[in-house]
Motif scaffolding. Structure first.
Motif, PDB file in Angstrom:
ATOM      1  N   ILE A  32       0.844  -1.195   0.000  1.00 35.82           N
ATOM      2  CA  ILE A  32       0.000   0.000   0.000  1.00 35.82           C
ATOM      3  C   ILE A  32       0.881   1.248   0.000  1.00 35.82           C
ATOM      4  O   ILE A  32       0.670   2.177  -0.779  1.00 35.82           O
ATOM      5  CB  ILE A  32      -0.942   0.001   1.223  1.00 35.82           C
ATOM      6  CG1 ILE A  32      -2.006  -1.093   1.078  1.00 35.82           C
ATOM      7  CG2 ILE A  32      -1.610   1.358   1.403  1.00 35.82           C
ATOM      8  CD1 ILE A  32      -2.766  -1.380   2.364  1.00 35.82           C
ATOM      9  N   ARG A  37      -0.565  -1.523  -4.196  1.00 37.70           N
ATOM     10  CA  ARG A  37      -1.878  -2.014  -3.789  1.00 37.70           C
ATOM     11  C   ARG A  37      -2.695  -0.829  -3.289  1.00 37.70           C
ATOM     12  O   ARG A  37      -2.162   0.087  -2.675  1.00 37.70           O
ATOM     13  CB  ARG A  37      -1.718  -3.051  -2.681  1.00 37.70           C
ATOM     14  CG  ARG A  37      -3.017  -3.662  -2.259  1.00 37.70           C
ATOM     15  CD  ARG A  37      -2.806  -4.857  -1.384  1.00 37.70           C
ATOM     16  NE  ARG A  37      -4.111  -5.396  -1.101  1.00 37.70           N
ATOM     17  CZ  ARG A  37      -4.415  -6.112  -0.062  1.00 37.70           C
ATOM     18  NH1 ARG A  37      -3.474  -6.414   0.811  1.00 37.70           N
ATOM     19  NH2 ARG A  37      -5.622  -6.565   0.118  1.00 37.70           N
ATOM     20  N   ASN A  38      -4.002  -0.858  -3.552  1.00 34.59           N
ATOM     21  CA  ASN A  38      -4.889   0.208  -3.099  1.00 34.59           C
ATOM     22  C   ASN A  38      -5.433  -0.094  -1.712  1.00 34.59           C
ATOM     23  O   ASN A  38      -5.584  -1.254  -1.333  1.00 34.59           O
ATOM     24  CB  ASN A  38      -6.053   0.391  -4.072  1.00 34.59           C
ATOM     25  CG  ASN A  38      -5.607   0.929  -5.409  1.00 34.59           C
ATOM     26  OD1 ASN A  38      -4.721   1.768  -5.470  1.00 34.59           O
ATOM     27  ND2 ASN A  38      -6.214   0.449  -6.478  1.00 34.59           N
ATOM     28  N   LEU A  39      -5.751   0.974  -1.011  1.00 31.48           N
ATOM     29  CA  LEU A  39      -6.365   0.845   0.311  1.00 31.48           C
ATOM     30  C   LEU A  39      -7.841   0.505   0.182  1.00 31.48           C
ATOM     31  O   LEU A  39      -8.534   1.057  -0.676  1.00 31.48           O
ATOM     32  CB  LEU A  39      -6.302   2.185   1.049  1.00 31.48           C
ATOM     33  CG  LEU A  39      -5.001   2.615   1.676  1.00 31.48           C
ATOM     34  CD1 LEU A  39      -5.077   4.081   2.051  1.00 31.48           C
ATOM     35  CD2 LEU A  39      -4.725   1.791   2.901  1.00 31.48           C
TER      36      LEU A  39
END
Length: 74
Positions: A32, A37-39
């Motif tokens: 993240i 990677r997205n939250l």
């Protein structure tokens, strides 16, 4: 997510310490923070609380890192 890294470092926390505060796996948190990677909404909320900021700041919607006043229970 440079804001996330900057906030964490300003608080003097390691990625492992943030993991312990939020319950987010350290490898996921690392992804993240590096933008791989997205939250999720829940992760964003937990990180904002742990780093004493707002979700809007983490999302780049404001440039003010201070959190909003929290609602009080009556």
């Amino acid at each position: 997510m440079s804001r996330l890294s900057e906030l964490r470092k300003a608080k003097g926390l390691t990625q492992l310490q943030v993991q312990m505060l939020t319950g987010i796996d350290q490898s996921d948190y690392s992804k993240i923070e590096s933008g791989k990677r997205n939250l999720s909404f829940g992760q964003c909320k937990r990180i904002a609380l742990a780093l004493d900021t707002s979700m809007d700041y983490l999302a780049g919607l404001t440039d003010h890192p201070k959190p909003y006043p929290r609602a009080t229970q009556k």
